[in-house]
Design an enzyme around this catalytic site. Sequence first.
Site, PDB file in Angstrom:
ATOM      1  N   HIS A  62       0.820  -1.207   0.000  1.00  0.00           N
ATOM      2  CA  HIS A  62       0.000   0.000   0.000  1.00  0.00           C
ATOM      3  C   HIS A  62       0.855   1.260   0.000  1.00  0.00           C
ATOM      4  CE1 HIS A  62      -3.766   2.158   0.629  1.00  0.00           C
ATOM      5  NE2 HIS A  62      -3.162   2.884   1.545  1.00  0.00           N
ATOM      6  N   ARG A 104      -6.113  14.397  -6.491  1.00  0.00           N
ATOM      7  CA  ARG A 104      -5.581  13.095  -6.072  1.00  0.00           C
ATOM      8  C   ARG A 104      -6.742  12.119  -5.932  1.00  0.00           C
ATOM      9  NH1 ARG A 104      -0.990  10.958  -3.142  1.00  0.00           N
ATOM     10  NH2 ARG A 104      -1.194   8.714  -3.450  1.00  0.00           N
ATOM     11  N   HIS A 108      -9.916   2.987  -0.507  1.00  0.00           N
ATOM     12  CA  HIS A 108     -10.085   2.452   0.841  1.00  0.00           C
ATOM     13  C   HIS A 108     -10.915   1.176   0.734  1.00  0.00           C
ATOM     14  CE1 HIS A 108      -9.503   4.193   5.118  1.00  0.00           C
ATOM     15  NE2 HIS A 108      -8.345   4.137   4.488  1.00  0.00           N
ATOM     16  N   ARG A 129      -7.042  15.185   3.149  1.00  0.00           N
ATOM     17  CA  ARG A 129      -5.765  15.623   3.738  1.00  0.00           C
ATOM     18  C   ARG A 129      -4.626  15.568   2.716  1.00  0.00           C
ATOM     19  NH1 ARG A 129      -7.811  12.407   7.714  1.00  0.00           N
ATOM     20  NH2 ARG A 129      -6.240  10.780   7.374  1.00  0.00           N
ATOM     21  N   GLY A 579      -1.610   9.270  -8.478  1.00  0.00           N
ATOM     22  CA  GLY A 579      -2.756   8.406  -8.225  1.00  0.00           C
ATOM     23  C   GLY A 579      -2.475   7.363  -7.169  1.00  0.00           C
TER      24      GLY A 579
END
Length: 787
Positions: A62, A104, A108, A129, A579
Site C-alpha cells: 500500500h 488526487r 479504501h 488531507r 494516483g
Amino acid sequence: MSIETAVPVDWPSDPPAPAIEAECRWRALGLTDGEWRLIRETLGRAPTWTELGMFSVAWSEHCAYKHSRKALARLPAEGERLLMGPGESAGVLDIGGGWALAVRLESHNHPSYVEPYQGAATGVGGIVRDVLAAGARPVALLDSLRFGLPGKPRNRYLFREVVAGIAGYGNAIGVPTVGGEVAFHESYDTNPLVNVMCVGLVRADRIARARADCPGNRVYLVGSRTGRDGIHGAGLLASRTFRAGEGGEQRPRVQVGDPFTEKLLIEACLEALATGAVVGIQDLGAAGITAASSELAARAGTGIDLDLDRVPRREEGMTPFELMLSESQERMMLVVQAGREAEVERIFRRYRLEAAPIGVVDASGRLRVRCEGRLVADLPARFLAGGAPRYDVPQPVRPLGPPTPSSASLPPGDAPSTQPSSTGPPAASAAGAAGQALGRRLREAGASVAGGARAWIYEQFDHMVGLRTVLPPGHDAAVLRVLPDEAVPGGPPAGPARMVALSLDGAEWLAGWSPYAAGCEAVLEGARNVAAVGARPAGITDGLNLGNPERPEVMQALADVVQGMADACRALGIPVTGGNVSLYNETQAPAGTAGARAILPTPIVGMVGLVEAPRPVPSFFQHPGDVVVLVGRPAFLEAPEQWSADFDLERRAIELVVRAARQGLVRSCHDLGQGGIAEALGEAALGGKPGADGCEVTLPLLARSLEALLFGRGGPAWVASVAPGDVQPLLALAEELGPPLVPVHVLGTVMPERIRLAVEGAGTVLDEPVDPLRRAWRQALEEAARP
C-alpha cells in the site's frame, strides 16, 4: 553514550531481536524472507521490534508500490499545465489566472469491506488531507464505487453503508460531493471498491511541498490525539489477500473518523500555511508517523529526530511500536521554520487542536526515534521510505483485435440516409416482433442497477456547499466555478469565471478480455465526458485496483492496464498527475475448496477538464423543438473482443464537441458511454427540463444489427440537442475540422412527456409516456439498496 552513536534498544514489552530471528517474526508483519535479509544486511544488525514494525508498514504494498512502481514509470507525467506531478501528496495543474488545481485519488477498499461506514468515511478524510498537504483548499469530492450483485444481502448492506459513510463525512466537513460512478459485478462480492477523488484550489505561487528542509526546523504533529485504531492497516489489512470470512477479526485495523475535527484541521492548516511559517506538510494516513516523518526527510535528504514522549495520546500505555504505526485520523505533520513556532501554535490553539513539537530536522539523513529516554529506532530515512524492493513487471500485451463494426462499415461523414446495414433491413413482420422485444429490453435496462439513475446515491450528498457547483451530480461531468473575484493580489486581474470539469470513470467491462483495453477506454471515456460539458481534457489522476500481484496473471494485467492508460494519455496529450494502486483485492476460497475470488482489473480515471464554453453544457434536453443529433461515431460493441481504439478519431471528435460548446452550438450533450445510444437518448430525455423531457427520433441502421445499434457500447459519440438554426453551423464546423469528417447525424426532435424511438426499416421500438419510465429509472438503485 550519545544518541548519535547508540544502538537502538528493545522496548521492555517487545520481543527481543534473538526471538524475532529464531521465530521469523517478520512474516507475521507481512515482510518476506528476502526483505528481512535486505533490512538486516543494510543495517548491519537485526532491527528492533519497533524498527521492524516501521519497515513492515513503510514497505507494505500500500505504501511502497513494490509491484507497481516500475509499471507506473510508463505513464506520461509531463505537460504544460502540470505544476507538480507524481511523488508528492497530490498532483497540481495550472488552471490560469494565478490559480491551480490540486488533485488526487485514493482507495479504501479493504477497510470498506471490513467496516463499510468507517472505511468509506476515513477514505474521504484521507484524500482530503492529501489535497490539503499541497496547500490547497479542498473544494470537491467524487467517488467511484464497485459492489457485488445486489441480490445478496451482504452486498446490499455494503452498498448502503459505504454511501452513508461518504455522505456522513463529506457533508460534515463542508466539501461537496459533486460526482462519481457506481457499477455492480459478481467479482466484487467480497471485495468492494471505494475510490475517492478530491480536488482543491491553491494559488499557483503557494503550492506546499512534503519536505523537511533546513536542519533546525521543528517537526509538529497537529490535529487529533493518537490512539490504537488502525494499527498496521497499511500492512496487514490493505496489502494482503483476505481469507474467506475474515472480515470481523480485521475490524480493529480500520481507522475511526471524526469529520468535525477534520474541518477544524483544514482551516487551521490553511491559516498556518498562509503565514509562511510552515515550510513542509504531509498528512498522516497509511503507516502514520512512520510514513510521514520518513518521507518528509527522504525527499529533502535530511534527517529527523523524534521524541515520542511529546506525542499527544488518547490511550495509556501505548508502546513505540503502536505510536509509530497508529493510523489515527485527522492528523498532519508540519515542518515549521525555526523561530516561528509560536505563530503556528497560536493558530492551532485557537481551533482547539493539538500542536505538539515532536521532532527536529537535522542533517543526519536518519530517522531517530526516542521514547522515555530510550533510543528505539535509528534508520536511514531514504532506505525506510524508498528502499523496498521493486519487482519486475512483464511487457504489456496490446490486443490486435479487428476494427470496431462502426469503423469497418461506415465511411466517415456519410449522410444518415446513405448508411447501409451490413445485413439489410429486416422484413416487416420480423421487424415488428423484434421491435416489441427490443422495447421490453429498453424498459428493463432503464429500470436495472446498470441503467438506472444514480440519484439515490448523490441525493444523500451535499453537492452545493461552497457555492462553486455549476453542474451538479448526474451530468456527464461535474463543473465547478472559480469565482472571478479570486484574482491573486498583485497578479493579473480576474477575467471571466473560470470553470473546471471533473469526471470519474472505469471500464472493467473490457477487462475480462483485455486489461489493456480497460485502461485505454477508462481514459477515453473520461475525456469524452468532460468534453460533453464543454471542457478540454487537462490531466488525470488514476486508481488501479487489481488482485494478488504474486500471481503472474495479475502482474500481466497490471502491466497491460498501465500501458493502455499511457497510450491513451499520450495520444490525447493528457498528463498523469499521480494516483493510487490497490492490490490484493481478492479473497481466498473457503477451506476445502480451490482458487480465490479476485476482482476484475479495475482502472479508475479521474479526469480534469478546463471549460472553454461561456457556460457548461448540461447532459439533458433543455428546450422543446430542439433538433436531436448524433455527433461522432459509436463503436456499437456487442462483445469486448470487438474493441479497438482509433486515437485520431477520438482527438478530432473531442475537438468538435469542445468547439461546438465554445461557440454555443449545442444546448445539451451526453456521451453514449457503456449503455449505447438507446440509453443515452433515454437519459437525456428522462433528466430533461419540463417540456423537454421526451423525444421523437428515428435511428438510421448504422450497425450490423438492431441489438448492436440500440445497445452497442463504446466509441467517441454523443447525443446532443441543437437549436434548429444551429444545425447547419454545427455541420459546417464538422466539415471545417475534417478531413476525414467526424459524422453528425440528425435523428429527430425534443418534445414533451413522451419517448418515441424508431429504427429505419424496423419501425417503432419504443413509444411510451415519460412518467412511468422516469419512476422506474429513478427507483432502480433505491430498490437495490433495500435491506
